[in-house]
Motif scaffolding. Structure first.
Motif, PDB file in Angstrom:
ATOM      1  N   HIS A 163       0.987  -1.170  -0.028  1.00 19.39           N
ATOM      2  CA  HIS A 163       0.108  -0.002  -0.073  1.00 19.39           C
ATOM      3  C   HIS A 163       1.069   1.248   0.035  1.00 19.39           C
ATOM      4  O   HIS A 163       0.568   2.163  -0.863  1.00 19.39           O
ATOM      5  CB  HIS A 163      -1.066  -0.069   1.146  1.00 19.39           C
TER       6      HIS A 163
ATOM      7  N   LEU B 287      -5.814   1.505  -1.844  1.00 22.12           N
ATOM      8  CA  LEU B 287      -6.364   0.420  -1.240  1.00 22.12           C
ATOM      9  C   LEU B 287      -7.161  -0.404  -2.132  1.00 22.12           C
ATOM     10  O   LEU B 287      -7.211  -1.679  -2.001  1.00 22.12           O
ATOM     11  CB  LEU B 287      -7.259   1.161  -0.125  1.00 22.12           C
ATOM     12  N   THR B 288      -7.731   0.289  -3.274  1.00 21.58           N
ATOM     13  CA  THR B 288      -8.355  -0.436  -3.930  1.00 21.58           C
ATOM     14  C   THR B 288      -7.617  -1.649  -4.805  1.00 21.58           C
ATOM     15  O   THR B 288      -8.006  -2.897  -5.051  1.00 21.58           O
ATOM     16  CB  THR B 288      -9.250   0.469  -5.045  1.00 21.58           C
TER      17      THR B 288
ATOM     18  N   VAL C  38      -4.655  -2.603  -3.551  1.00 21.24           N
ATOM     19  CA  VAL C  38      -4.168  -3.729  -2.637  1.00 21.24           C
ATOM     20  C   VAL C  38      -5.574  -4.824  -2.681  1.00 21.24           C
ATOM     21  O   VAL C  38      -5.104  -6.193  -2.611  1.00 21.24           O
ATOM     22  CB  VAL C  38      -3.947  -3.140  -1.505  1.00 21.24           C
ATOM     23  N   ALA C  39      -6.793  -4.460  -2.390  1.00 24.04           N
ATOM     24  CA  ALA C  39      -8.085  -5.206  -2.224  1.00 24.04           C
ATOM     25  C   ALA C  39      -8.149  -6.285  -3.205  1.00 24.04           C
ATOM     26  O   ALA C  39      -8.449  -7.468  -3.403  1.00 24.04           O
ATOM     27  CB  ALA C  39      -9.008  -4.543  -1.711  1.00 24.04           C
ATOM     28  N   ARG C  40      -7.663  -5.732  -4.663  1.00 20.87           N
ATOM     29  CA  ARG C  40      -8.149  -6.483  -5.711  1.00 20.87           C
ATOM     30  C   ARG C  40      -7.105  -7.401  -6.530  1.00 20.87           C
ATOM     31  O   ARG C  40      -7.179  -8.445  -6.920  1.00 20.87           O
ATOM     32  CB  ARG C  40      -8.788  -5.486  -6.986  1.00 20.87           C
TER      33      ARG C  40
ATOM     34  N   THR D  28      -2.395 -12.641  -1.373  1.00 21.75           N
ATOM     35  CA  THR D  28      -3.301 -12.648  -0.279  1.00 21.75           C
ATOM     36  C   THR D  28      -2.297 -12.143   0.930  1.00 21.75           C
ATOM     37  O   THR D  28      -2.990 -11.621   1.878  1.00 21.75           O
ATOM     38  CB  THR D  28      -3.540 -14.084  -0.031  1.00 21.75           C
TER      39      THR D  28
ATOM     40  N   ARG E 253      -2.557  -8.371   1.722  1.00 21.70           N
ATOM     41  CA  ARG E 253      -3.580  -7.558   1.649  1.00 21.70           C
ATOM     42  C   ARG E 253      -4.014  -6.978   3.264  1.00 21.70           C
ATOM     43  O   ARG E 253      -5.534  -6.485   3.184  1.00 21.70           O
ATOM     44  CB  ARG E 253      -4.888  -8.223   1.240  1.00 21.70           C
ATOM     45  N   GLU E 254      -3.278  -7.021   4.043  1.00 18.52           N
ATOM     46  CA  GLU E 254      -3.637  -6.632   5.324  1.00 18.52           C
ATOM     47  C   GLU E 254      -2.994  -5.117   5.649  1.00 18.52           C
ATOM     48  O   GLU E 254      -2.836  -4.506   6.614  1.00 18.52           O
ATOM     49  CB  GLU E 254      -2.961  -7.615   6.561  1.00 18.52           C
TER      50      GLU E 254
ATOM     51  N   CYS F 192      -5.288   1.090   6.450  1.00 15.94           N
ATOM     52  CA  CYS F 192      -5.901   1.907   5.616  1.00 15.94           C
ATOM     53  C   CYS F 192      -5.421   3.510   5.988  1.00 15.94           C
ATOM     54  O   CYS F 192      -5.515   3.687   7.232  1.00 15.94           O
ATOM     55  CB  CYS F 192      -7.286   1.683   6.140  1.00 15.94           C
TER      56      CYS F 192
END
Length: 216
Positions: A87, A192-193, A195-197, A201, A204-205, A208
């Motif tokens: 991130h 953030l988007t 990272v989430a997409r 795995t 992804r923590e 924010c």
């Protein structure tokens, strides 16, 4: 077989190229694509037409080079993204992209592309290889290093989210502005988007950035 240029001649050629591009940029922004001739550029740069034609045989090629040069100056190399935080790395590169988008010459040149390309097929058909710009090349390298499966999808998604808030409104409305806080939030949300997409795995923590402001 073409003879290789000496170091001196390479330096002269590089100096001439920089001078030509600077003169051309000023003329394109002042007079537009239509009223800027190669002869005018040569005169403004203080070089012969032969020297200009050797590097830029057509006006469309010269214009493309001015656009890429506006985003590829020596000081435009982005800072190295921090290790171990996907991130934060995206935010670093996103802010570098914002700096690129908000350069006055870049905005003006892109306005010229949009305004003039419909009337000039040679300009419309040019392939602007924006992927060669330092910040965009760095983003693709970073995404590959972070093992993102499809960089050809992730990179445009990330850049598009930023440009839609930072660049396109500025392009369409000359008096439009965005605050530093709004810019930071735009880049943070885009990161953030992605990272989430797209992050593996285990990555992804990432924290924010907006959570620091008391939101969840």
């Amino acid at each position: 077989m073409a003879r290789e240029l000496s170091a001196y001649h390479r330096e002269v050629a590089a100096t001439n190229r920089a001078t030509i591009l600077d003169a051309a940029t000023g003329l394109f922004l002042e007079s537009g694509y239509d009223r800027t001739s190669l002869a005018r550029v040569a005169a403004s740069a203080g070089v012969s037409r032969a020297t200009l034609f050797k590097q830029f045989p057509t006006k469309a090629e010269l214009f493309e080079a001015t656009v890429l040069a506006a985003g590829g100056s020596p000081d435009s190399e982005p800072a190295d993204p921090p290790d171990g935080d996907f991130h934060a790395g995206l935010v670093t590169l996103g802010l570098a992209y914002v700096e690129l988008l908000t350069r006055p010459r870049m905005v003006g040149l892109m306005r010229t592309v949009i305004a003039e390309s419909a009337r000039f097929p040679e300009l419309r058909e040019r392939t602007f290889d924006f992927g060669t710009l330092p910040v965009l090349a760095a983003l693709r390298r970073y995404l590959r290093a972070e093992h993102v499966d499809d960089t050809d999808v992730a990179a445009p998604q990330f850049l598009g989210m930023i440009a839609s808030a930072v660049f396109w409104p500025r392009l369409m409305h000359g008096t439009w502005s965005i605050t530093e806080e709004e810019t930071l939030r735009t880049v943070d949300e885009a990161a953030l988007t992605i990272v989430a997409r797209h992050a593996p795995t285990g990555a992804r923590e990432s924290p924010c950035g907006a959570c620091d402001n008391g939101t969840s």
